[in-house]
Design a protein around this motif. Sequence first.
Motif: not given
Length: 191
Positions: A71, A74-75, A79, A103, A106-107, A110-111, A138, A181
């Motif tokens: 997590d 990734l945030k 990656i 997780v 979601n990540s 977002k990317k 998501t 978010e």
Amino acid sequence: MGFAKEETWKVQRIFSPELLEVGLTPNNIVYNSMISGFRDLKNNEAALLLQKKMIAEGIPCDLKTYTTLIDGFLKEGKILFASDLYSEMLGKGIVPDIITFTVLINSLCKKGQLENACKVLEEMDRKNMTPSVLIYNTLIAGYFREGNLQEAFRLCDEMLDRGLEPDDVTYDILVNGKFKESDNLASASCD
């Protein structure tokens, strides 16, 4: 990873000698709590050092350890490194759970890596795990952001076919094309 010497020293000195002298040794729970704390502070290098310290001390890393590290990285946008951690986890026979998959999806969404997020969804299918409404929200929101309404509605239909009930967030995405978010993260925590 550029990690300051001062930070490394802090991580190494995290457990006071007094604690160790009285026979109290840090265990998996203590390490995981600290790794989560470093992740929350966006100090993934310190979290990774703690994981290495765990391994050196013979304390096994578990699903929570890996999910938290994955997590955090990734945030941070790392990656490939997170993928390596995921592979390491699988190599140790640790099976991902719904939180780990949430997780990852979601990540990746977002990317803008919706194709990879869908591969994670396929992996869940192979493991006979039913995705949550949050996971579908998501993915649906990700496809809405990309302008691929056909895939967004296909996923909504798939969710319904699985017997999952859309929630207010699902309807907000479908009607307004918006995904807050805070709605996403409120339900998906590694802690």
